[in-house]
Design a protein around this motif. Structure first.
Motif, PDB file in Angstrom:
ATOM      1  N   SER A 199      15.264  -7.514 -12.167  1.00  0.00           N
ATOM      2  CA  SER A 199      14.253  -6.683 -12.808  1.00  0.00           C
ATOM      3  C   SER A 199      12.884  -7.349 -12.758  1.00  0.00           C
ATOM      4  O   SER A 199      11.886  -6.720 -12.386  1.00  0.00           O
ATOM      5  CB  SER A 199      14.655  -6.407 -14.260  1.00  0.00           C
ATOM      6  N   PHE A 200      12.842  -8.641 -13.088  1.00  0.00           N
ATOM      7  CA  PHE A 200      11.558  -9.343 -13.060  1.00  0.00           C
ATOM      8  C   PHE A 200      11.035  -9.474 -11.638  1.00  0.00           C
ATOM      9  O   PHE A 200       9.832  -9.332 -11.390  1.00  0.00           O
ATOM     10  CB  PHE A 200      11.693 -10.720 -13.702  1.00  0.00           C
ATOM     11  N   GLN A 201      11.930  -9.744 -10.684  1.00  0.00           N
ATOM     12  CA  GLN A 201      11.512  -9.850  -9.290  1.00  0.00           C
ATOM     13  C   GLN A 201      10.896  -8.541  -8.802  1.00  0.00           C
ATOM     14  O   GLN A 201       9.912  -8.542  -8.055  1.00  0.00           O
ATOM     15  CB  GLN A 201      12.707 -10.231  -8.410  1.00  0.00           C
ATOM     16  N   GLY A 202      11.468  -7.408  -9.240  1.00  0.00           N
ATOM     17  CA  GLY A 202      10.945  -6.124  -8.805  1.00  0.00           C
ATOM     18  C   GLY A 202       9.576  -5.812  -9.389  1.00  0.00           C
ATOM     19  O   GLY A 202       8.622  -5.501  -8.651  1.00  0.00           O
ATOM     20  N   TYR A 203       9.447  -5.922 -10.721  1.00  0.00           N
ATOM     21  CA  TYR A 203       8.175  -5.591 -11.375  1.00  0.00           C
ATOM     22  C   TYR A 203       7.083  -6.598 -11.018  1.00  0.00           C
ATOM     23  O   TYR A 203       5.960  -6.220 -10.650  1.00  0.00           O
ATOM     24  CB  TYR A 203       8.358  -5.540 -12.889  1.00  0.00           C
ATOM     25  N   ALA A 204       7.383  -7.874 -11.157  1.00  0.00           N
ATOM     26  CA  ALA A 204       6.372  -8.891 -10.881  1.00  0.00           C
ATOM     27  C   ALA A 204       6.010  -8.933  -9.395  1.00  0.00           C
ATOM     28  O   ALA A 204       4.858  -9.188  -9.032  1.00  0.00           O
ATOM     29  CB  ALA A 204       6.870 -10.262 -11.340  1.00  0.00           C
ATOM     30  N   GLY A 205       7.013  -8.684  -8.523  1.00  0.00           N
ATOM     31  CA  GLY A 205       6.723  -8.644  -7.089  1.00  0.00           C
ATOM     32  C   GLY A 205       5.766  -7.519  -6.737  1.00  0.00           C
ATOM     33  O   GLY A 205       4.834  -7.696  -5.943  1.00  0.00           O
ATOM     34  N   SER A 206       5.984  -6.337  -7.312  1.00  0.00           N
ATOM     35  CA  SER A 206       5.069  -5.215  -7.063  1.00  0.00           C
ATOM     36  C   SER A 206       3.674  -5.508  -7.612  1.00  0.00           C
ATOM     37  O   SER A 206       2.664  -5.161  -6.991  1.00  0.00           O
ATOM     38  CB  SER A 206       5.627  -3.947  -7.718  1.00  0.00           C
ATOM     39  N   PHE A 207       3.626  -6.147  -8.774  1.00  0.00           N
ATOM     40  CA  PHE A 207       2.337  -6.511  -9.377  1.00  0.00           C
ATOM     41  C   PHE A 207       1.586  -7.491  -8.474  1.00  0.00           C
ATOM     42  O   PHE A 207       0.372  -7.365  -8.269  1.00  0.00           O
ATOM     43  CB  PHE A 207       2.593  -7.125 -10.756  1.00  0.00           C
ATOM     44  N   LEU A 208       2.301  -8.458  -7.920  1.00  0.00           N
ATOM     45  CA  LEU A 208       1.681  -9.438  -7.031  1.00  0.00           C
ATOM     46  C   LEU A 208       1.166  -8.772  -5.758  1.00  0.00           C
ATOM     47  O   LEU A 208       0.077  -9.092  -5.270  1.00  0.00           O
ATOM     48  CB  LEU A 208       2.702 -10.531  -6.689  1.00  0.00           C
ATOM     49  N   GLU A 209       1.942  -7.848  -5.195  1.00  0.00           N
ATOM     50  CA  GLU A 209       1.494  -7.111  -4.016  1.00  0.00           C
ATOM     51  C   GLU A 209       0.187  -6.370  -4.308  1.00  0.00           C
ATOM     52  O   GLU A 209      -0.747  -6.371  -3.500  1.00  0.00           O
ATOM     53  CB  GLU A 209       2.563  -6.099  -3.585  1.00  0.00           C
ATOM     54  N   PHE A 210       0.150  -5.731  -5.482  1.00  0.00           N
ATOM     55  CA  PHE A 210      -1.038  -4.965  -5.859  1.00  0.00           C
ATOM     56  C   PHE A 210      -2.265  -5.873  -5.962  1.00  0.00           C
ATOM     57  O   PHE A 210      -3.349  -5.536  -5.476  1.00  0.00           O
ATOM     58  CB  PHE A 210      -0.784  -4.248  -7.183  1.00  0.00           C
ATOM     59  N   ILE A 211      -2.096  -7.035  -6.588  1.00  0.00           N
ATOM     60  CA  ILE A 211      -3.218  -7.972  -6.720  1.00  0.00           C
ATOM     61  C   ILE A 211      -3.681  -8.452  -5.346  1.00  0.00           C
ATOM     62  O   ILE A 211      -4.885  -8.544  -5.071  1.00  0.00           O
ATOM     63  CB  ILE A 211      -2.822  -9.164  -7.603  1.00  0.00           C
ATOM     64  N   ASN A 212      -2.722  -8.762  -4.454  1.00  0.00           N
ATOM     65  CA  ASN A 212      -3.083  -9.238  -3.112  1.00  0.00           C
ATOM     66  C   ASN A 212      -3.868  -8.184  -2.336  1.00  0.00           C
ATOM     67  O   ASN A 212      -4.837  -8.500  -1.628  1.00  0.00           O
ATOM     68  CB  ASN A 212      -1.820  -9.626  -2.341  1.00  0.00           C
ATOM     69  N   CYS A 213      -3.439  -6.943  -2.461  1.00  0.00           N
ATOM     70  CA  CYS A 213      -4.153  -5.880  -1.757  1.00  0.00           C
ATOM     71  C   CYS A 213      -5.547  -5.671  -2.346  1.00  0.00           C
ATOM     72  O   CYS A 213      -6.510  -5.418  -1.612  1.00  0.00           O
ATOM     73  CB  CYS A 213      -3.344  -4.582  -1.832  1.00  0.00           C
ATOM     74  N   PHE A 214      -5.661  -5.765  -3.665  1.00  0.00           N
ATOM     75  CA  PHE A 214      -6.963  -5.632  -4.303  1.00  0.00           C
ATOM     76  C   PHE A 214      -7.904  -6.743  -3.837  1.00  0.00           C
ATOM     77  O   PHE A 214      -9.085  -6.509  -3.555  1.00  0.00           O
ATOM     78  CB  PHE A 214      -6.791  -5.681  -5.828  1.00  0.00           C
ATOM     79  N   GLU A 215      -7.375  -7.969  -3.717  1.00  0.00           N
ATOM     80  CA  GLU A 215      -8.194  -9.087  -3.229  1.00  0.00           C
ATOM     81  C   GLU A 215      -8.652  -8.842  -1.801  1.00  0.00           C
ATOM     82  O   GLU A 215      -9.819  -9.047  -1.449  1.00  0.00           O
ATOM     83  CB  GLU A 215      -7.407 -10.391  -3.298  1.00  0.00           C
ATOM     84  N   ALA A 216      -7.705  -8.406  -0.934  1.00  0.00           N
ATOM     85  CA  ALA A 216      -8.049  -8.195   0.475  1.00  0.00           C
ATOM     86  C   ALA A 216      -9.128  -7.145   0.630  1.00  0.00           C
ATOM     87  O   ALA A 216     -10.024  -7.265   1.473  1.00  0.00           O
ATOM     88  CB  ALA A 216      -6.794  -7.803   1.257  1.00  0.00           C
TER      89      ALA A 216
END
Length: 762
Positions: A199-216
């Protein structure tokens, strides 16, 4: 009475005025065009917030604590930051307070207790935690959030605060800053630490993807590639964005990005080899991908654009909806590139299948580095192979030097790869080592893959170079040579091998293809140092047709006659070999008579009268024709007849080799029911006769047996000890892909194979 009506009216108009003001403010806020960093209009960002934290709690405003700021909560000194803290009095609707908010007025127990699994519910919050659970959470925060055993619910309470900070406060600013970078690094660290929580891998992983895309997008930089484990039903956001950037710029897809795509693409099924042999799969996929697409796969720009929606995990942020429209093509909507990558995945997994199956067996632990023999040649490229393989390649190169072949002690060859200590090499060790050598450009004789016995550690082997894949040296193409060469050497060695005999045997190798000839030359060198026994020849000769046996018999006589004479010892050796070929030894004399010297016996092409008495002289008795000086029992032959016979026999042998190679056994058609019954019976008996089967049962019962006892049992059963071991191992191998008997003294059985054999009879 009227007083109360007036008060109510004033209150009503005040409420209407405040509501109108709030409506206008929110409408104005929604109508504003979002700011874009660097003037970019590549996407739009919508953040809709229906209520605020200040309206959910009373008292002082919640404070966001940054790393380095130390704060005291119930005696716990917290300096790692990244939390919300407030000193407030919860109202009757405190259950709706922000889930991550640490209210310093809530009671904290002196005893920290870790929650039991599922005890704090699916959507935890700090306000709803018991005092002992709050103590556990604060203790974890004060220790720097390094305890991997922390309950997942408490982990989510902290994560909810990170979500609020990013989505509700930092993201609307539309700019990348150090705080976002700190939050991203912390999420990355927690993901690496808490891998067991899906559960944590799914939610936190999606959150990390979102932050990375926002940075890019904010910094106009490329997305950083990562290789996450497949966890969801869709291609991860950062991979889709990175691929979209490459496609938009019309750049080829690099191998690492293609690998990330196939590892996470739901439309591509990953078989067991891809999951069990992850490093090998990745390296082999890259190699095949580069071979097929050179710089990389080029994908035309598609019309479907990338759209991103992020749904927070926190129940306090369900009112927040974040949506990104990116001016990038969405490659996940394409089918053709996925099909091409899927084909490469299929080829890669097929090549790794043998290695994967061997790695999955229980016996793989005892095989160690020998399993590398099953790796595809693409993974053994010079400079990229594993260190142990590189060392072994150097050993073989040093040992051979400028020679084409060399005789070595088998223990030295084994130690040159991976020492086995006092253990004897098993058949599997020998098989995997020969495959590895072949992939490195070398061969070894004897080769257990071609029916040879497993060499003992003190046996002599011959290593040699080869330039072509061994598949060109098929077992069938070698069968006649395996029988012909040992027999010819026995005949030649019976009176000392002459140069003429050696040359005739060596010329026989020229009838074969280059790859086969190199292997036969190595086998010939080995045979000259350790000739085969008659028992081995007798077994192999059973496979020959009558025409092949007669051709071999003629060649044996040619070897004996190569130096122009046949000795008594050579005739005795040829006679023994005739019996093993199931030919009559009496025919030897007929063949020899046809090759006899015409000058001695009055036969042959140069037939002429022999002077018995000169005309005109008086006879005083019988004159015997003059005789050349020869050893006792030695026969002098006609060299011209030998040459003609040699040419004829070599032509026949060449034809027979081709016929032998092309032979395909034809099976008679049988009734289906009978065939099924035969299969069942064959399964129960392992395809062995009663004599061999009784030996198997005795071995299974004892699990190990002195070699002397084995030879005694074989003698009683009328079997050759070594031949019996080979027959049993081959029968078991066909069913469980492993040998049963390990050739040592005493003989032992492989425990795993023995268990499988026992279950077949239960």
């Amino acid at each position: 009475m009227w007083f109360w009506f007036v008060i109510a009216g004033v209150g009503f108009f005040y409420w209407v005025w405040k509501s109108s003001e709030r409506f206008n403010r929110e409408s104005k806020s929604r109508g504003q065009k979002p700011r874009s960093s660097a003037g970019s209009e590549s996407y739009t960002l919508t953040v809709s917030v229906q209520s605020t934290t200040e309206k959910r709690v009373r008292g002082k405003d919640a404070a966001w604590v940054l790393p380095g700021e130390t704060i005291d909560v119930a005696g716990y000194q917290i300096s790692a930051g990244l939390i919300y803290v407030a000193d407030c009095r919860p109202d009757d609707r405190s259950k709706w307070s922000d889930a991550s908010l640490i209210n310093s007025r809530l009671r904290v127990s002196n005893l920290a207790v870790q929650p039991r699994k599922g005890e704090i519910g699916y959507w935890p919050s700090y306000a709803r935690l018991s005092p002992s659970h709050r103590a556990c959470y604060l203790e974890w925060l004060a220790s720097g959030r390094n305890d991997e055993s922390i309950d997942t619910g408490l982990l989510f309470v902290f994560f909810y605060g990170l979500e609020r900070r990013v989505l509700d406060e930092l993201l609307p600013l539309r700019e990348w800053n150090n705080e976002l970078e700190m939050i991203r690094d912390e999420v990355t660290r927690l993901l690496a630490m808490h891998t067991e929580s899906g559960s944590f891998q799914g939610y936190a992983g999606s959150f990390l993807e979102f932050i990375n895309c926002f940075e890019a997008d904010c910094t106009k930089s490329r997305v950083v590639l990562r290789l996450p484990e497949r966890q969801s039903w869709k291609l991860p956001l950062d991979i889709r964005m990175g691929l979209g950037q490459l496609v938009k710029d019309q750049e080829p897809i690099p191998p690492d990005w293609a690998l990330a795509w196939v590892l996470n693409e739901p439309a591509i099924s990953l078989r067991t080899p891809a999951r069990r042999c992850k490093p090998e799969f990745a390296a082999l996929f890259r190699a095949i991908y580069e071979k097929r697409h050179n710089e990389g796969l080029r994908i035309p720009i598609n019309k479907t654009l990338l759209k991103v929606d992020y749904h927070p995990a926190s129940s306090s942020l369900h009112h927040v909806h974040t949506h990104l429209d990116l001016d990038l093509p969405d490659v996940s909507a394409l089918k053709r590139p996925i099909d091409k990558l899927g084909q490469i995945v299929a080829v890669t997994t097929d090549l790794l299948d043998g290695y994967s199956r061997a790695l999955g067996r229980k016996s793989s632990e005892t095989m160690g580095s020998f399993l590398m023999g099953l790796l595809p040649p693409e993974l053994l490229v010079r400079g990229q192979e594993p260190a142990v393989v590189e060392t072994f390649r150097s050993y073989l190169k040093t040992e051979l030097g400028s020679d084409e072949r060399k005789l070595l002690n088998y223990r030295d060859v084994i130690d040159g790869f991976e020492p086995l200590g006092d253990d004897e090499p098993t058949r599997k060790h020998s098989e995997y080592l020969s495959i590895l050598m072949e992939n490195l450009g070398y061969g070894i004789e004897p080769d257990v893959r071609r029916g040879a016995r497993t060499p003992g550690s003190n046996s002599t082997v011959c290593i040699f170079r080869h330039q072509e894949p061994s598949q060109s040296a098929k077992t069938q193409d070698l069968k006649m040579a395996e029988i012909l060469l040992p027999m010819a050497l026995m005949v030649s060695a019976s009176d000392g091998e002459s140069l003429e005999e050696q040359g005739l045997i060596d010329r026989q190798l020229e009838l074969h293809a280059p790859s086969t000839r190199r292997r036969l030359e190595a086998r010939l060198s080995l045979l000259r140092s350790d000739p085969s026994s008659f028992a081995t020849i007798r077994k192999k000769a059973k496979e020959l047709s009558m025409a092949q046996r007669q051709a071999i018999a003629s060649f044996l006589l040619l070897v004996a006659a190569a130096d122009g004479r046949i000795t008594k010892d050579e005739i005795q050796t040829v006679s023994k070999l005739y019996r093993h070929l199931k030919l009559s030894p009496d025919s030897i004399h007929t063949e020899i008579h046809a090759l006899m010297s015409s000058k001695r016996f009055g036969t042959g092409s140069d037939l002429e009268p022999v002077t018995v008495q000169v005309a005109g002289e008086k006879s005083e008795g019988y004159v015997i024709p003059s005789e050349s000086e020869t050893s006792e029992g030695e026969v002098v032959l006609d060299t011209e007849l030998i040459a003609a016979k040699r040419k004829e026999t070599e032509s026949v042998l060449s034809t027979l080799i081709e016929v032998f190679t092309d032979e395909t056994p034809v099976e008679d058609a049988v009734d289906t029911d009978d065939d099924e019954a035969n299969d069942n019976a064959d399964e129960l008996t392992l395809g062995l006769d009663a004599s061999h089967l009784s030996l198997v049962w005795e071995l299974l019962r004892l699990e190990e047996m002195p070699r002397a006892r084995w030879e005694e049992l074989c003698h009683d059963a009328g079997l050759l000890p070594e031949a019996a071991i080979e027959a049993i191992n081959e029968a078991v191998w066909e069913r469980v892909d492993e040998a049963l008997i390990v050739e040592s003294d005493p003989l032992v059985v492989e425990s795993g194979v023995a268990a499988l054999c026992r279950r077949m009879y239960e």
